[in-house]
Design a protein around this motif. Sequence first.
Motif, PDB file in Angstrom:
ATOM      1  N   MET A 124     -25.749 -44.302 -26.408  1.00  0.00           N
ATOM      2  CA  MET A 124     -24.763 -44.562 -25.366  1.00  0.00           C
ATOM      3  C   MET A 124     -25.392 -44.575 -23.972  1.00  0.00           C
ATOM      4  SD  MET A 124     -21.243 -42.515 -24.838  1.00  0.00           S
ATOM      5  CE  MET A 124     -20.357 -42.607 -23.320  1.00  0.00           C
ATOM      6  N   GLY A 125     -26.324 -43.692 -23.710  1.00  0.00           N
ATOM      7  CA  GLY A 125     -26.981 -43.622 -22.409  1.00  0.00           C
ATOM      8  C   GLY A 125     -27.670 -44.923 -22.037  1.00  0.00           C
ATOM      9  N   LYS A 126     -28.300 -45.543 -23.020  1.00  0.00           N
ATOM     10  CA  LYS A 126     -28.985 -46.812 -22.794  1.00  0.00           C
ATOM     11  C   LYS A 126     -27.980 -47.889 -22.370  1.00  0.00           C
ATOM     12  CE  LYS A 126     -31.386 -48.068 -26.371  1.00  0.00           C
ATOM     13  NZ  LYS A 126     -31.995 -48.720 -27.550  1.00  0.00           N
ATOM     14  N   VAL A 127     -26.850 -47.922 -23.045  1.00  0.00           N
ATOM     15  CA  VAL A 127     -25.809 -48.923 -22.766  1.00  0.00           C
ATOM     16  C   VAL A 127     -25.194 -48.674 -21.389  1.00  0.00           C
ATOM     17  CG1 VAL A 127     -23.578 -49.836 -23.511  1.00  0.00           C
ATOM     18  CG2 VAL A 127     -25.322 -49.292 -25.210  1.00  0.00           C
ATOM     19  N   VAL A 128     -24.844 -47.430 -21.103  1.00  0.00           N
ATOM     20  CA  VAL A 128     -24.232 -47.097 -19.815  1.00  0.00           C
ATOM     21  C   VAL A 128     -25.201 -47.386 -18.672  1.00  0.00           C
ATOM     22  CG1 VAL A 128     -23.328 -45.208 -18.408  1.00  0.00           C
ATOM     23  CG2 VAL A 128     -22.613 -45.429 -20.781  1.00  0.00           C
ATOM     24  N   GLY A 129     -26.480 -47.070 -18.859  1.00  0.00           N
ATOM     25  CA  GLY A 129     -27.482 -47.356 -17.832  1.00  0.00           C
ATOM     26  C   GLY A 129     -27.585 -48.843 -17.532  1.00  0.00           C
TER      27      GLY A 129
END
Length: 152
Positions: free
Chosen positions: A122-127
């Motif tokens: 999720m962090g990759k997508v949100v970033g």
Amino acid sequence: MSVREDLTAALKTAMLAKNAERTSAIRMINAKLKDTDIAARPKGIDKVSDDELFAMLRSMIKSRRDSVALYRQGGREDLAVKEEAEIAVISEFLPATLEGEALEAAVKAVIAETGAASVKEMGKVVGALKARHGAALDMGVVSGVVKALLGA
């Protein structure tokens, strides 16, 4: 015109129109902005960026929405209406946000690009979403959409 200039112009207009509620709300925004600028000084920042300013405005709206719910629970409709009026004024200074189908399409595109397959990524997508859409995102809504799409 920058957001700070918009705030100054809106304050002058509200004062000339003798609109006390609007004047008060804009002064409150300016006071919070000044506090935010002062808090950033130890980091060597004289004035916070527009993105940080938008985050500040969103947090002001969130706290007012929470207050509206509490006032309504307590039977204080007059105070809830006042808070909603402040939310309307604060919202004027935010850029249009991605919502609904447009937000979902943006999230799906980033998931496809990054190859994210689970909530762990999720962090990759949100970033990537922040980099692409920045101030047009309400992160509280975005995280829910990303979780739903990655969890499905």
